[in-house]
Design a protein around this motif. Structure first.
Motif, mmCIF file in Angstrom:
data_model
loop_
_atom_site.group_PDB
_atom_site.id
_atom_site.type_symbol
_atom_site.label_atom_id
_atom_site.label_comp_id
_atom_site.label_asym_id
_atom_site.label_seq_id
_atom_site.Cartn_x
_atom_site.Cartn_y
_atom_site.Cartn_z
ATOM 1 N N ASN A 34 19.045 23.803 -4.906
ATOM 2 C CA ASN A 34 20.050 22.739 -4.786
ATOM 3 C C ASN A 34 21.490 23.182 -4.981
ATOM 4 O O ASN A 34 22.395 22.566 -4.432
ATOM 5 C CB ASN A 34 19.752 21.634 -5.810
ATOM 6 C CG ASN A 34 18.397 21.006 -5.583
ATOM 7 O OD1 ASN A 34 18.189 20.356 -4.575
ATOM 8 N ND2 ASN A 34 17.476 21.259 -6.484
ATOM 9 N N ARG A 35 21.722 24.190 -5.807
ATOM 10 C CA ARG A 35 23.092 24.600 -6.082
ATOM 11 C C ARG A 35 23.233 26.120 -6.053
ATOM 12 O O ARG A 35 23.579 26.748 -7.062
ATOM 13 C CB ARG A 35 23.536 24.056 -7.458
ATOM 14 C CG ARG A 35 23.747 22.553 -7.533
ATOM 15 C CD ARG A 35 24.942 22.069 -6.699
ATOM 16 N NE ARG A 35 26.201 22.705 -7.056
ATOM 17 C CZ ARG A 35 27.085 22.217 -7.934
ATOM 18 N NH1 ARG A 35 26.844 21.082 -8.548
ATOM 19 N NH2 ARG A 35 28.219 22.857 -8.185
ATOM 20 N N PRO A 36 22.946 26.729 -4.880
ATOM 21 C CA PRO A 36 23.032 28.194 -4.827
ATOM 22 C C PRO A 36 24.430 28.715 -5.163
ATOM 23 O O PRO A 36 24.571 29.880 -5.542
ATOM 24 C CB PRO A 36 22.637 28.531 -3.385
ATOM 25 C CG PRO A 36 22.607 27.247 -2.646
ATOM 26 C CD PRO A 36 22.433 26.146 -3.630
ATOM 27 N N ASP A 37 25.449 27.836 -5.071
ATOM 28 C CA ASP A 37 26.799 28.272 -5.461
ATOM 29 C C ASP A 37 26.876 28.618 -6.950
ATOM 30 O O ASP A 37 27.802 29.314 -7.377
ATOM 31 C CB ASP A 37 27.830 27.170 -5.126
ATOM 32 C CG ASP A 37 27.504 25.847 -5.825
ATOM 33 O OD1 ASP A 37 26.362 25.354 -5.680
ATOM 34 O OD2 ASP A 37 28.386 25.318 -6.546
ATOM 35 N N ILE A 58 22.776 15.938 -23.638
ATOM 36 C CA ILE A 58 23.381 17.251 -23.849
ATOM 37 C C ILE A 58 23.753 17.408 -25.315
ATOM 38 O O ILE A 58 24.357 16.519 -25.908
ATOM 39 C CB ILE A 58 24.637 17.401 -22.960
ATOM 40 C CG1 ILE A 58 24.223 17.306 -21.485
ATOM 41 C CG2 ILE A 58 25.346 18.723 -23.232
ATOM 42 C CD1 ILE A 58 25.363 17.398 -20.508
ATOM 43 N N LYS A 59 23.362 18.534 -25.892
ATOM 44 C CA LYS A 59 23.715 18.841 -27.286
ATOM 45 C C LYS A 59 24.729 19.977 -27.248
ATOM 46 O O LYS A 59 24.602 20.876 -26.406
ATOM 47 C CB LYS A 59 22.462 19.285 -28.056
ATOM 48 C CG LYS A 59 21.374 18.221 -28.124
ATOM 49 C CD LYS A 59 20.074 18.757 -28.723
ATOM 50 C CE LYS A 59 19.153 19.326 -27.669
ATOM 51 N NZ LYS A 59 17.807 19.678 -28.200
ATOM 52 N N THR A 60 25.706 19.945 -28.142
ATOM 53 C CA THR A 60 26.698 21.022 -28.147
ATOM 54 C C THR A 60 26.955 21.514 -29.574
ATOM 55 O O THR A 60 26.716 20.780 -30.541
ATOM 56 C CB THR A 60 28.058 20.568 -27.558
ATOM 57 O OG1 THR A 60 28.577 19.533 -28.382
ATOM 58 C CG2 THR A 60 27.920 20.073 -26.134
ATOM 59 N N ALA A 61 27.444 22.735 -29.675
ATOM 60 C CA ALA A 61 27.878 23.271 -30.974
ATOM 61 C C ALA A 61 28.972 24.298 -30.710
ATOM 62 O O ALA A 61 28.939 24.996 -29.690
ATOM 63 C CB ALA A 61 26.701 23.926 -31.696
ATOM 64 N N LEU A 97 26.401 18.548 -14.188
ATOM 65 C CA LEU A 97 26.970 19.217 -13.004
ATOM 66 C C LEU A 97 27.672 18.249 -12.046
ATOM 67 O O LEU A 97 28.314 18.688 -11.097
ATOM 68 C CB LEU A 97 25.859 19.977 -12.260
ATOM 69 C CG LEU A 97 25.249 21.159 -13.028
ATOM 70 C CD1 LEU A 97 24.035 21.711 -12.297
ATOM 71 C CD2 LEU A 97 26.272 22.262 -13.268
ATOM 72 N N GLU A 98 27.536 16.952 -12.304
ATOM 73 C CA GLU A 98 28.237 15.977 -11.443
ATOM 74 C C GLU A 98 29.748 16.140 -11.561
ATOM 75 O O GLU A 98 30.484 15.933 -10.608
ATOM 76 C CB GLU A 98 27.830 14.547 -11.810
ATOM 77 C CG GLU A 98 26.517 14.138 -11.166
ATOM 78 C CD GLU A 98 25.933 12.888 -11.812
ATOM 79 O OE1 GLU A 98 26.659 12.207 -12.580
ATOM 80 O OE2 GLU A 98 24.742 12.623 -11.563
ATOM 81 N N TRP A 138 32.288 21.032 -17.244
ATOM 82 C CA TRP A 138 31.430 22.053 -17.863
ATOM 83 C C TRP A 138 31.967 23.461 -17.635
ATOM 84 O O TRP A 138 31.707 24.360 -18.419
ATOM 85 C CB TRP A 138 30.004 21.942 -17.311
ATOM 86 C CG TRP A 138 29.930 22.101 -15.813
ATOM 87 C CD1 TRP A 138 30.067 21.117 -14.873
ATOM 88 C CD2 TRP A 138 29.739 23.312 -15.080
ATOM 89 N NE1 TRP A 138 29.969 21.633 -13.607
ATOM 90 C CE2 TRP A 138 29.761 22.982 -13.701
ATOM 91 C CE3 TRP A 138 29.554 24.647 -15.441
ATOM 92 C CZ2 TRP A 138 29.607 23.934 -12.695
ATOM 93 C CZ3 TRP A 138 29.395 25.600 -14.431
ATOM 94 C CH2 TRP A 138 29.426 25.244 -13.089
ATOM 95 N N ARG A 139 32.727 23.643 -16.546
ATOM 96 C CA ARG A 139 33.195 25.004 -16.211
ATOM 97 C C ARG A 139 34.102 25.575 -17.305
ATOM 98 O O ARG A 139 34.066 26.768 -17.582
ATOM 99 C CB ARG A 139 33.950 25.000 -14.879
ATOM 100 C CG ARG A 139 33.048 24.742 -13.684
ATOM 101 C CD ARG A 139 33.815 24.897 -12.378
ATOM 102 N NE ARG A 139 33.025 24.458 -11.238
ATOM 103 C CZ ARG A 139 32.186 25.250 -10.568
ATOM 104 N NH1 ARG A 139 32.047 26.512 -10.905
ATOM 105 N NH2 ARG A 139 31.484 24.768 -9.553
ATOM 106 N N SER A 140 34.902 24.700 -17.895
ATOM 107 C CA SER A 140 35.808 25.212 -18.928
ATOM 108 C C SER A 140 35.362 24.833 -20.344
ATOM 109 O O SER A 140 35.826 25.421 -21.323
ATOM 110 C CB SER A 140 37.225 24.693 -18.674
ATOM 111 O OG SER A 140 37.192 23.282 -18.570
#
Ligand code: SF4
Length: 395
Positions: A117-120, A264-267, A288-289, A293-295
């Motif tokens: 679905n997201r080969p990029d 989503i869990k974050t730390a 991913l919508e 997330w990229r930064s």
């Protein structure tokens, strides 16, 4: 909620292999080895009427020996190795400032989803093989196993390698171009239960005293938590400071990364950055919508099944609404009791690097323990990409 969205390549259609495995064992043509995933040793108890959350590691080792396997190894050994390779890969990417955030690659349901679905996003996937594949590669092709004696001597036929996994997608992973040959057959937890029953082995009554063969049988608590959502990331965090050469250790337990609830869990990890855990493929899709997330993150763990492998499609079916919580509690209890809880403390892993691989991400480690990805619309492309990658690696 078990593994319904996760196998875009159709690996969810469980193709049973246990008859074939029994036949191969019975023929005694090659030395046979089996490796067991962390989620299996907990959930198999439910197949035999034991209380959900019972840890059956040693009973399971005895059952596997009764089934005729010559050597019984622990996939967790390779989970510790995964952490050394993937953690080093993350630090190298942080230094170079490329391929961030790093996506974990030990869940074939997730890897398949990205390829399809997201080969990029393929450059974000860690090139580190999954523990299943690493373990098979080491058992078959490393000099390290020679210490086990004549069965593994140079010139002997490769051992017959079977893995027991909570997961139907692991069957597909074992057939990926470039990795096929690491593992001969994959059994799900449910298939193994059928195999044990077919041989009349009284699983629940077996004594709880089996021991893994060594090497390839030692592991730390960090490896055991791979079975739960957030476990891979927590294991990586535990080793990050060591890999950076820091003289202090980060805390062992990261509650923020634990839990079986969806989302989503974050730390935020001192000296590393913010890491995220997507519990289930739907939460990865949601992340991913947007583009944030990229930064926002330096590393993202994605396990396609809600709860992680504990909720895998090859685990026993349960009507208990709290089953994931009970299985997870068992996994974290094994970790809490473990004498060593950081992957770099695994003595077998240290010996493997000292004797053969030199250091994480070395050319020798890359040859045995890393892989390539390609868009899934073409198997041929995947094969060509792999051959190209081997060419480059081998210089
Ligand atoms: Fe398989 Fe675990 Fe991924 Fe589920 S989360 S697809 S059980 S590897």
């Amino acid at each position: 909620g078990q593994c319904t969205l996760v196998c875009p390549v159709g690996a969810l259609i469980e193709a049973p292999h246990w008859h074939e495995v029994l036949q191969t064992l019975g023929a005694h043509r090659r030395v046979s080895v089996v490796q067991v995933a962390p989620a299996t040793r907990v959930a198999i108890s439910e197949e035999f009427g034991l209380t959900p959350g019972t840890v059956s590691t040693r009973r399971l080792i005895n059952a596997l020996r009764q089934l005729g396997f010559d050597y019984v190894f622990d996939t967790n050994f390779a989970a510790d190795l995964t952490i050394m390779e993937e953690g080093s890969e993350l630090l190298a990417r942080l230094e170079a400032g490329t391929g961030l955030p790093l996506f974990t690659s030990c869940c074939p349901g997730w890897v398949n989803w990205v390829e399809l679905n997201r080969p990029d996003l393929l450059p974000h996937l860690s090139t580190t093989k999954s523990p299943q594949q690493m373990h098979g590669a080491i058992a078959k092709r490393s000099g390290f196993v020679r210490s086990l004696g004549a069965d593994f001597a140079e010139g002997r036929a490769e051992p017959y390698v079977v893995s027991v996994m909570p997961c139907t997608a692991k069957k597909d992973e074992a057939r990926r171009p470039g990795q096929s040959g690491d593992v001969d057959h994959v059994l799900t937890t449910r298939e193994l239960a059928r195999m044990i029953r077919s041989r009349g082995i009284p699983f629940a009554a077996l004594s709880d005293d089996g021991q893994f063969d060594s090497p390839l049988g030692e592991s730390t608590g960090a490896a055991q938590i791979f079975g739960a959502s957030g476990g891979v990331m927590e294991a990586m965090v535990r080793t990050a400071a060591h890999l950076k050469g820091a003289d202090h250790d980060l805390p062992l337990e990261w509650e923020a990364l634990r839990g079986v609830g969806q989302g989503i869990k974050t730390a935020t990890i001192p000296g590393v950055g913010t890491v995220a855990v997507c519990n289930g493929i739907a939460s990865a899709q949601h992340m991913l919508e947007g583009e944030g997330w990229r930064s926002a993150y330096v590393a993202v763990e994605v396990m396609a099944c809600v709860g992680g492998c504990l909720g895998g499609g090859g685990e026993p079916k349960s009507m208990d609404p709290h089953i994931l919580r009970k299985r997870a509690a068992a996994i974290y209890a094994v970790d809490a009791d473990a004498p060593r809880r950081r992957s770099y403390e695994n003595g077998d892993v240290q010996a493997l690097y000292a004797s053969e691989l030199q250091s994480p991400n070395s050319p020798a480690a890359h040859r045995l323990l890393h892989t390539c990805y390609a868009p899934r619309h073409s198997r041929r492309l995947l094969l060509m990409r792999f051959l190209d990658c081997v060419d480059r690696r081998d210089g």
